[in-house]
Scaffold this active site. Structure first.
Site, short mmCIF file in Angstrom:
data_model
loop_
_atom_site.label_atom_id
_atom_site.label_comp_id
_atom_site.label_asym_id
_atom_site.label_seq_id
_atom_site.Cartn_x
_atom_site.Cartn_y
_atom_site.Cartn_z
N ASP A 264 -5.65 -15.78 -24.43
CA ASP A 264 -5.39 -14.51 -23.76
C ASP A 264 -5.48 -13.39 -24.79
O ASP A 264 -5.56 -13.63 -26.00
CB ASP A 264 -4.03 -14.53 -23.04
CG ASP A 264 -3.96 -13.45 -21.95
OD1 ASP A 264 -4.84 -12.56 -21.93
OD2 ASP A 264 -3.03 -13.48 -21.12
C1 NOJ Z 1 -4.09 -10.09 -20.47
C2 NOJ Z 1 -3.69 -10.82 -19.24
O1 NOJ Z 1 -2.54 -11.62 -19.50
C3 NOJ Z 1 -4.77 -11.73 -18.66
O2 NOJ Z 1 -4.36 -12.16 -17.40
C4 NOJ Z 1 -6.08 -11.01 -18.59
O3 NOJ Z 1 -7.06 -11.85 -18.03
C5 NOJ Z 1 -6.47 -10.53 -19.97
N1 NOJ Z 1 -5.46 -9.62 -20.46
C6 NOJ Z 1 -7.83 -9.85 -20.00
O4 NOJ Z 1 -7.77 -8.61 -19.42
#
Ligand code: NOJ
Length: 738
Positions: A264
């Site tokens: 993430d």
């Molecule tokens: C952080 C988030 O936790 C996740 O769900 C998301 O896909 C990513 N950022 C990318 O934007």
């Protein structure tokens, strides 16, 4: 490209070219104006050369833009390796469906499969290859803002939706022009953050992890999800992005997942903040050893992979394995043959927000909205003789699509006010906001900036707004309150400690209640709210979530009876915040409320709140009275399977969709088993006065669990079966497993 050519390509790549494939950067790095990338580059400490070699792009969409970036990059790429465009498309691209908690409330995975299919087709036309969806984190604490993105608190239901969403997204061979690759997230157990506080610690037994939290991700992997995203939390003291037990042992070795794992956002670097790595180099090593392939949005892999290999700390084969997985994905998506596959402005024109897609969004929203209260048949409203006043910050508000619909357009949304006015004459219907959304906007922080407080109405205006609402309310028979959370109060980093309606809205409701009219509440929210006061005060309550592009129309059609509501909660609505976490399938304690051995004070309870939620899992009303009777099992003993049947009768003059739910309790086990667990469900249509027999087949496999020795198996003994329209009100039978 055939496998031999792809292997040759991998061999021909230089060291830097390989590392590039493992790096994902956001759109600002790919801007045509070089200067724009300077700031971000400095922040990550990476060079332009690294940027030029990056393998994938985060959150850029639109046919024109993605084609431009791809074209420019291919000119620079020695081997013409196309960029992968990955984006957050969680519940619709341009056509926005209800938030996933609303999708969960449909109890209709087949319908949701269609919704994800449409989403994939729209996104592909706009140049997206991978979506960061489905989000299948099981959640039992409504304080967590990301309930919004989850289908709820139940393992069986979440797994059914996970399968449906992945197959919907990847519904044709990925190299064709409509399907896109799924990236299930956030692996694993992110929804169990302590206290519901975002990014917080997760700690639970391995039994609970495997039994309750993992099956959703596993279902997505089994359905073929091409990618998996790691979560931000720790599990058993180790942040997931560097957690070999979760990523390597369970995901790769036990489940055989050989697709791409992506961290993430900045999660590799966060291993340092967690205190498990001293610096970027250690963080990189931990993530690589855990088999995390792509580093989203940090400079760790870019800067540290080469020294790690040079110093003999990391086997270069690990890098080859990771690059191989990325190349295989690009190849599967058909990008080597056509790097622009499916993306064109003409296709966008043709495919986005079509009449057909809007109709599907309408059907989904229709099944997602939950009727929580309907005293004395307040709803549906009679069209002809009632004077209706609509009030509240969501009454004439196009922002019904919620926080994560980043490619949706609020201007596509028909407001509740517009939709109601299509049902009744202008003499009968009035709207006035009456109150603001919030009395304090400072929590918006960086999103709102310092001007937030300016969003507040001056005191005199607030008084005028209330006076006008009271004046209009006097003349009305029915007052509809379109209330709820601000969009920014849920979603990522949207944890709340108080999950009631915002104060300013509650105060306004109090003023209006004094008028003594019929009161109907529509709640727009990204989570279950505590509606204990409203349940007493209101004649009817409709839980609408963020219902999406067609939400306004659907709400009006429910109010006037064109739609018979059929949503059922996929997450319990707490009676009080102090009950959290709350979920229907907890364990029996040694001193339950109805204990025969203890009474009075010394049982498991709160002194100041009931144990039971306000509205239980599976709950929802309709405009019909549906009766369940004659629960029957074809045998009192089970060896391999058992047939369960129940009579369902629609005692009303309108057709209805009813969800029949089957729960099981293993009465005595080698470890304590839940009070009841959902095993089967069926959503059926019954015409006016129609009766039907609903059949379920319960198998031995349905009764498997992690026994005392952590074997996934069954134990002979007595079981209860409960069948009902929600998890609380059920018929009961029992059988013995041989
Ligand atoms: C952080 C988030 O936790 C996740 O769900 C998301 O896909 C990513 N950022 C990318 O934007």
């Amino acid at each position: 490209m055939n496998e031999a050519d792809l292997k040759k390509l991998l061999k021909d790549l230089t060291w830097q070219e390989k590392v590039g494939q493992l790096i994902q950067l956001s759109g600002d790095f790919f801007s045509s104006e070089e200067a724009l990338a300077v700031g971000p580059k400095q922040k990550l400490g990476i060079t332009q050369e690294t940027v030029d070699l990056a393998g994938s792009v985060l959150n850029v969409a639109g046919a024109k833009k993605t084609r431009e970036i791809q074209e420019k990059w291919l000119q620079k790429s020695r081997h013409k390796i196309p960029l992968l465009f990955m984006a957050d498309i969680v519940y619709g691209y341009r056509t926005v469906f209800p938030i996933p908690l609303g999708l969960g409330a449909t109890w209709n995975p087949d319908l949701i499969k269609q919704a994800y299919r449409v989403t994939a087709a729209e996104a592909k036309a706009s140049g997206v290859h991978v979506t960061f969806a489905p989000m299948v984190d099981l959640v039992r604490d409504a304080r967590w803002g990301r309930c919004l993105e989850s289908t709820g608190e139940d393992t069986t239901l979440n797994a059914a939706f996970a399968r449906a969403m992945v197959t919907g997204l990847q519904h044709v061979e990925l190299g064709k022009i409509t399907g896109i690759a799924a990236c299930v997230k956030h692996f694993a157990a992110y929804g169990a953050a302590e206290g519901g506080r975002e990014y917080n610690t997760v700690d639970m037994s391995e039994r609970r992890l495997r039994e309750d939290y993992l099956p959703g991700y596993k279902a997505a992997v089994e359905a073929g999800s091409e990618l998996v995203m790691t979560s931000f939390n720790t599990y058993d003291g180790i942040p997931v992005t560097g957690n070999e037990f979760l990523l390597k042992q369970i995901l790769r070795d036990e489940w055989g997942f050989d697709g791409v794992i992506i961290s993430d956002y900045a999660a590799v670097l966060e291993l340092v903040a967690h205190g498990i790595a001293a610096d970027e180099k250690e963080a990189t090593l931990l993530a690589m050893n855990a088999t995390n392939d792509i580093d989203m949005k940090t400079g760790c892999y870019a800067k540290q992979l080469e020294p790690l290999v040079r110093e003999g700390k990391l086997d270069s084969k690990r890098i080859d394995d990771a690059v191989w997985r990325v190349l295989k994905l690009k190849n599967k998506l058909g990008l080597f043959e056509d790097p622009y596959r499916g993306a064109s402005s003409e296709r966008e024109q043709e495919m986005l927000l079509t009449e057909e897609n809007r109709n599907l969004a309408y059907q989904v929203a229709a099944q997602s909205i939950v009727l929580l209260e309907n005293k004395n048949h307040t709803l549906p409203l009679a069209k002809n003789h009632q004077k209706i006043l609509l009030v509240g910050p969501y009454g004439d508000n196009q922002n019904l699509i919620g926080l994560w619909a980043i490619h949706g357009n609020t201007s596509d949304v028909i407001t509740i006010k517009e939709a109601i006015s299509q049902h009744v004459s202008s003499e009968q219907f009035h709207y006035t906001a009456g109150c603001e959304m919030l009395s304090d906007y400072r929590f918006l922080g960086e999103f709102g900036g310092s001007k937030d407080q300016l969003m507040r109405m001056p005191q005199a205006k607030r008084e005028q707004a209330l006076a006008e609402a009271l004046r209009q309310g006097e003349k009305a028979d029915v007052i509809i309150y379109a209330m709820g959370e601000h969009t920014m109060q849920s979603g990522e980093a949207g944890s709340r400690a108080d999950i009631t309606l915002p104060d300013v809205q509650k105060e306004f409701i109090q003023e209006m209640l004094a008028l003594g009219k019929t009161n109907i509440l529509i709640t727009i929210s990204g989570r279950p709210l505590v509606l204990t006061e409203e349940a007493k005060q209101m004649d009817a309550i409709l839980q609408a979530w963020f219902p999406g592009t067609e939400g306004g129309r659907v709400l009006a059609d429910i109010l006037f009876g064109k739609i018979n509501p059929s949503g059922r909660l996929s997450m319990s609505f707490p009676y009080s915040v102090g009950q959290l976490p709350i979920y229907y399938n907890g364990f029996q304690t040694g001193r339950p409320l109805n204990s025969k051995t203890h009474s009075g004070r010394f049982v498991s309870k709160y002194l100041d709140s009931p144990n039971a939620p306000l509205y239980p899992f599976g709950y929802g009303l309709s405009y019909s009275y549906v009766e369940l009777s004659d629960l029957a099992l074809d045998d009192v003993e089970m060896t391999e399977k058992l047939q369960v049947s129940v009579q369902v009768k629609n005692n009303s003059s309108r057709s209805v969709l009813e969800t029949v739910q089957l729960y099981v309790q293993d009465i005595v086990g080698s470890v304590v088993r839940p009070n009841r667990e959902l095993k089967k469900f069926k959503k059926i249509n019954l015409e006016a006065q129609e009766s039907a027999t609903v059949h379920f087949t319960l198998t031995r496999e349905d009764l498997y669990y992690y026994t005392k020795n952590m074997d996934f198996s069954v134990e002979a003994g007595d079981f209860n079966v409960f069948v009902g329209r929600n998890s609380r009100d059920t018929l009961q039978a029992s059988f013995t497993l041989k």
